[in-house]
Write an enzyme that holds these catalytic residues in place. Structure first.
Site, PDB file in Angstrom:
ATOM      1  N   GLU A   1     -13.740 113.842  23.797  1.00 26.13           N
ATOM      2  CA  GLU A   1     -14.347 113.610  22.475  1.00 26.13           C
ATOM      3  C   GLU A   1     -14.047 114.774  21.536  1.00 26.13           C
ATOM      4  OE1 GLU A   1     -15.170 110.755  22.036  1.00 26.13           O
ATOM      5  OE2 GLU A   1     -15.938 109.929  23.903  1.00 26.13           O
TER       6      GLU A   1
ATOM      7  N   SER B   1     -15.089 115.995  31.494  1.00 29.08           N
ATOM      8  CA  SER B   1     -13.960 115.159  31.083  1.00 29.08           C
ATOM      9  C   SER B   1     -14.173 114.523  29.714  1.00 29.08           C
ATOM     10  CB  SER B   1     -13.716 114.072  32.128  1.00 29.08           C
ATOM     11  OG  SER B   1     -14.835 113.203  32.246  1.00 29.08           O
ATOM     12  N   ASP B   2     -15.321 113.851  29.540  1.00 29.08           N
ATOM     13  CA  ASP B   2     -15.515 113.135  28.276  1.00 29.08           C
ATOM     14  C   ASP B   2     -15.845 114.080  27.133  1.00 29.08           C
ATOM     15  OD1 ASP B   2     -17.954 113.613  29.485  1.00 29.08           O
ATOM     16  OD2 ASP B   2     -18.788 111.634  29.092  1.00 29.08           O
ATOM     17  N   CYS B   3     -16.470 115.222  27.423  1.00 31.51           N
ATOM     18  CA  CYS B   3     -16.709 116.211  26.358  1.00 31.51           C
ATOM     19  C   CYS B   3     -15.389 116.768  25.855  1.00 31.51           C
ATOM     20  CB  CYS B   3     -17.586 117.351  26.876  1.00 31.51           C
ATOM     21  SG  CYS B   3     -19.229 116.829  27.392  1.00 31.51           S
TER      22      CYS B   3
END
Length: 715
Positions: free
Chosen positions: A450, A445-447
């Site tokens: 970002e 999710s955060d990759c």
């Protein structure tokens, strides 16, 4: 290091790191002709701790001067694929899995690997007692000492070597190999250095349960289930390698008592107090007793059916990840399964041998297995954002470097879902970005978030190409929106599939919070900020869905804030790291020091932790204990996190921020780099892992953000 220094080393000037579409592998050049044809890059020298020969730069007088020096240095570490590479060390139980698997599968271990793995363990041995812990900053444990001792012996170290003697003495002081936690007992059993009867059950039959059953493994956290998947096959098959002279000798070395005298069934729950982080629950102990009985009476046809199901899932995992697998724990276990089931000459075994290299890394201390197959997408996305925060993204002298980085992210976006993803229990991945490289194939999710921010910043800047079309960015948004859990937060790989109660079945003993996909402030903030930025470029796409997602996320962020104003960080150390993310999400939603009680409490917490020299410094104990623990000295990474957090909070007093940034500037070296300090990352609360590029990314981001906010003034 005393006896630990008495080991051989290779010629580090002969090592080269090859980067090919995100795949990073190390190669040792054995002839002078090879050395001449393949010169050592600056990045190779830096990774290996050799002199880079980079010149001293003008002494910075302002934050942007420092940023420019940092970029000047960090730009030399960009590799051929366009990304930034680095080591990912910390855990000390990963290399043993690879070495033991190579021994089990008769996979040749190159002599240069043997030499450098021994040297790494010599450098990471506890200087006082000679053992090894769960991670490099940990005290000696049975798990770490047993498995790494085996690595030394497989790699060719004699039992009477001083390093081996000291480690063996420490192991015996801790009780010997009998006191290993569950994962250690598993590896020992495969090696015929322990008896399967002395292991709490890992039956493959769990995978044959109907999907609606609450404890079905498909509901577990993905790293947990993908480790226990191949383990369950090997356990149910009760495979052990044949006994030979080497194994007989190891039995004598690992156990203070006579091996043949051990009553294995009485030691299923025997674990050293030095190892236990998460004790068994009463429910787990009861379930283990039931499963022991079940194992005695389960019909063979049921076991065979379950093993076929597990083997199919192992095969799907291999093929969906191009044999890289999710990570360096299930990778070697999958290798063992394919070796046993497909045969030593199968294509699957050949592919596993090939992808072992994806995880190996060499640094100044030796060779080891990285925590993943790299941080390629993660670090590259963050650095692009750092460049944006400082305004450097618009400078023409950095354009070629950033276009290469953009092209890398273009290449690494995942463009298709898994084959029959429902049968593999996999989340959608089309449009996602991974942590490492595309072929590894896992949505994060955060990759994804970002990377989306990095792409939007670059493609929205005049003069940059736009290789990633709107449709693919929208695909990434679809992935992010699909990942919000019922608690309104975001986990990393998929939605939470089970309640917190499942943690009572945690049998690993050395890790906490491994049984379900938990939501995290870091992941939630990353998605919120990405979606908010996306709406500035594409305001109509899934407008209401995005608005609702952000609304719920804000509820989650506020709910998980502690009474003292802090947030617990689950991936970086620790409270300063989480505060940086949480306050960023609150800022973009209009909540600041001036109008938000949540923000005020967070700022007060951070200010109370600032050290006398102006910096912030957290020990890894913050993560393992859940209580803010000062490091003995301030750290540039924690200081950068805190300064960014205060700026996101729009705290009106600049002085604490200026003091922190002044310390960061003072720590910068003449060539523009920052030196490594304490370990930066963590997972499962109790295992620390390094993020070496954070000292470049977040320092330059904090300095650049200050200059953008207050002007490039001397501090």
């Amino acid at each position: 290091m005393g006896a630990n220094s008495n080991v051989e080393k290779t010629d580090l000037s002969r090592w080269r790191m090859k980067s090919d579409q995100g795949r990073q592998t190390w190669h040792y050049l054995k002839t002078d002709e090879e050395v001449r044809e393949w010169p050592q890059a600056t990045s190779d020298k830096y990774f290996l701790g050799l002199d880079t020969g980079l010149p001293a730069l003008p002494t910075p007088k302002t934050p942007l001067d420092s940023v420019k020096n940092g970029i000047e240095f960090f730009s030399t570490l960009q590799v051929a694929s366009g990304n930034w590479a680095c080591e990912y060390p910390g855990p000390l139980f990963l290399t043993p899995g690879f070495v033991i698997t190579m021994y089990i599968t008769n996979t040749p271990i190159p002599q240069e690997w043997r030499t450098e793995m021994i040297r790494y363990l010599a450098n990471k041995a506890n200087p006082y007692d000679g053992g090894w812990g769960l991670h490099v900053e940990d005290d000696s444990t049975v798990f770490g000492t047993t498995l790494n001792y085996i690595v030394l012996r497989i790699c060719g170290m004699e039992a009477d070597h001083p390093l081996a003697v000291k480690a063996r003495k420490r192991l015996h002081e801790l009780g010997g190999a009998l006191y290993n936690p569950h994962w250690g007992k598993t590896w020992l059993s495969i090696l015929n250095l322990y008896c399967w009867d002395g292991l709490n059950p890992i039956p493959a039959e769990l995978w044959a349960l109907p999907n609606w059953v609450p404890i079905h493994p498909w509901r577990w956290w993905i790293h947990c289930r993908m480790v226990y998947l191949p383990m369950s096959y090997i356990f149910t098959r009760k495979h052990q390698i044949p006994v030979n002279d080497f194994i007989l000798q190891l039995r004598k070395e690992l156990y203070p008592q006579d091996y043949d005298s051990i009553n294995w069934t009485s030691h299923r729950n025997t674990v050293s107090g030095a190892d236990v982080y998460y004790p068994h629950s009463t429910i787990l102990n009861a379930l283990n007793k039931v499963l022991v009985v079940w194992g005695k009476f389960c019909p063979d046809f049921v076991k065979l059916h379950a093993m076929r199901l597990v083997k199919d899932l192992v095969t799907r995992e291999d093929e969906d990840s191009d044999y890289t697998c999710l990570g360096p724990v299930n990778n070697p276990l999958n290798f063992v399964v394919r070796y046993l089931d497909d045969g030593p000459d199968s294509d699957a075994v050949k592919m596993h041998r090939y992808t072992l290299e994806d995880y190996m890394w060499v640094n100044k201390d030796g060779m080891f297995v990285n925590g993943t197959d790299g941080l390629q997408c993660w670090d590259t996305s963050f650095f692009i954002q750092s460049m944006h925060a400082s305004g450097m993204i618009e400078r023409p002298e950095y354009r070629d470097m950033l276009i290469r980085a953009l092209n890398f992210l273009d290449d690494q976006q995942i463009k298709e879902n898994c084959r029959d993803q429902g049968q593999s229990y996999r989340h959608i991945r089309k449009g996602a970005w991974p942590f490492s490289k595309r072929k590894q194939g896992y949505t994060v999710s955060d990759c994804t978030a970002e990377a989306v921010k990095a792409v939007l910043f670059l493609q929205g800047t005049p003069g940059f190409p736009r290789p990633i079309p709107e449709r693919r960015i929208c695909d990434a948004v679809d992935v992010m929106l699909s990942l919000q859990s019922s608690d309104y937060g975001f986990s990393e790989y998929e939605q939470s599939r089970v309640g917190d109660w499942i943690e009572q079945l945690n049998s690993a003993e050395v890790f906490g919070n491994i049984m379900k996909s938990y939501s995290f402030p870091e992941c939630t903030t990353a998605v919120v900020t990405a979606l908010k930025l996306f709406t500035q470029y594409y305001p109509e796409y899934r407008k209401e869905d995005i608005k609702e997602c952000i609304r719920k996320s804000l509820i989650y962020i506020k709910r998980v804030q502690r009474k003292d104003g802090s947030w617990y960080g689950s991936w970086g150390i620790c409270f300063t790291y989480a505060a940086m993310f949480a306050l960023e999400s609150l800022e973009i939603l209009g909540e600041t020091w001036e109008n938000s009680g949540n923000v005020k409490r967070a700022v007060e917490f951070l200010l109370s932790k600032q050290m006398e020299d102006g910096g912030w410094g957290e020990s890894y104990k913050s993560s393992s204990t859940g209580v803010y623990t000062h490091h003995e000295k301030s750290q540039v990474c924690n200081t950068a996190y805190a300064c960014l957090a205060l700026m996101h909070a729009q705290y009106p007093d600049r002085k604490p921020i200026e003091r922190g940034l002044k310390l960061i500037m003072q720590r910068q070296q003449a060539n523009g780099e920052w030196l490594s300090e304490a370990i930066e990352g963590v997972f499962n609360r109790n295992c620390m892992i390094a993020y070496p590029n954070y000292k470049f990314i977040f320092t330059t981001k904090a300095l650049g953000a200050f200059a953008s906010k207050y002007g490039d003034i001397p501090i």
